[in-house]
Design a protein around this motif. Sequence first.
Motif, PDB file in Angstrom:
ATOM      1  N   ARG A  46      21.743  11.653  24.775  1.00  0.00           N
ATOM      2  CA  ARG A  46      21.883  13.048  25.219  1.00  0.00           C
ATOM      3  C   ARG A  46      23.178  13.653  24.693  1.00  0.00           C
ATOM      4  O   ARG A  46      23.200  14.792  24.176  1.00  0.00           O
ATOM      5  CB  ARG A  46      21.858  13.088  26.748  1.00  0.00           C
ATOM      6  N   THR A  77      21.350  14.084  33.037  1.00  0.00           N
ATOM      7  CA  THR A  77      20.319  14.204  34.059  1.00  0.00           C
ATOM      8  C   THR A  77      20.470  13.096  35.106  1.00  0.00           C
ATOM      9  O   THR A  77      20.401  11.905  34.768  1.00  0.00           O
ATOM     10  CB  THR A  77      18.924  14.105  33.430  1.00  0.00           C
ATOM     11  N   GLU A  99      24.201  18.301  35.962  1.00  0.00           N
ATOM     12  CA  GLU A  99      22.934  18.241  35.238  1.00  0.00           C
ATOM     13  C   GLU A  99      22.967  19.024  33.927  1.00  0.00           C
ATOM     14  O   GLU A  99      22.075  18.866  33.087  1.00  0.00           O
ATOM     15  CB  GLU A  99      21.791  18.777  36.124  1.00  0.00           C
ATOM     16  N   GLU A 152      18.448   9.501  35.522  1.00  0.00           N
ATOM     17  CA  GLU A 152      17.922   9.122  34.221  1.00  0.00           C
ATOM     18  C   GLU A 152      19.043   8.808  33.228  1.00  0.00           C
ATOM     19  O   GLU A 152      18.948   7.834  32.468  1.00  0.00           O
ATOM     20  CB  GLU A 152      17.048  10.238  33.643  1.00  0.00           C
ATOM     21  N   GLU A 153      20.098   9.643  33.240  1.00  0.00           N
ATOM     22  CA  GLU A 153      21.206   9.491  32.300  1.00  0.00           C
ATOM     23  C   GLU A 153      22.536   9.239  33.009  1.00  0.00           C
ATOM     24  O   GLU A 153      23.525   8.907  32.371  1.00  0.00           O
ATOM     25  CB  GLU A 153      21.322  10.743  31.420  1.00  0.00           C
TER      26      GLU A 153
END
Length: 364
Positions: free
Chosen positions: A333, A297, A293, A300-301
């Motif tokens: 990200r 994430t 993390e 989500e990612e």
Amino acid sequence: MKIAFYGSSLLSSYWNGAATYYRGALQELARRGHEIVFYEPDAFDRQQHRDIDPPEWARVVVYPAAEEAARAVIAEAGQADVAVKASGVGVFDDLLLEGVMAAAPAHALRIYWDVDAPATLAEIGPQPQHPLRRLLPALDLVLTYGGGPPVIAEYERLGARRCQPIYNALDPETHHPVPADPAYVADLNFLANRLPDREARVEAFFLEAAARLPDRQFILGGNGWDDKSMPANVRKIGHLGTAAHNAFNASPLAVLNVARDSMAHVGFSPATRVFEAAGAGACLITDAWEGVELFLTPDEEVLVARDGQDVAEHLRALTPERAKAIGEAARQRLLSEHTYTRRGAEVDTLIRREWAAKRERSPA
């Protein structure tokens, strides 16, 4: 400063997963004014499988895989301001380590750059007379490909003055979205060389998922898998040069990352494949490891799997629309937080600070 870097290969990713890591970090150091000389042996057929020509930002010295040749390039460390010996050169590692650190001038920074720190520590921990362990107190820095707090603590316990992880990152000029290539279209693609400390995990995460989803298509890239028995829905394509990585990552529904045993156990060690795949906008499924993390994430990612059953369930539930959303979120990200521009700035600041501190200790 003149940086003499002794590593496996800058020019070839053949049996050399660290190639893109070296390229990203060292190119950024060159942009920041450092003179890079990279020394690599002519070994393991890497020079016959080059991905790039010698870059304009580094002088690359390829030497024969023979002791006399190794000693000749060791002597050139005497002209360096920063002498770096990387782990896993593959030939004459101990000779290079001891020789380079002895040949470096008194004013030079002496750095060991470990691209597989958990495995290195497991090897040297029980061996007080191991060349690296004996030299640790004399080194100015240990830099690592990953490992986080557990690796830092163990290296310092064994005598390192300072240990600092320099994590993998994204080079958006090299790894970026491209149109899908029919040659690499599948439900799940996975790129990794066959290694003893990874094979069981590949079986558990990749081959098990393929067996559970006989109606889905899987592609496996990398060296060493030719004689490995696999489900009929797995297509093996062998070594994949870095020029094809974007298409390989951008074409399937999802891309898998599986860490080697030691890195999965310690955590905090995202592989180059994580950044390369996400940089191409791929929906990444990774095996679970502590610290994920900090980079992406979960849900989500990136999608995180505990085993092959989890991988299969992720694929069953994944739609092209969700895969695209996850891949784009991951790419954004990384672009904002995890590029080699940032990593290069980190190393540049670190070596300049350590250089100044060393000059203060020994002003003569």
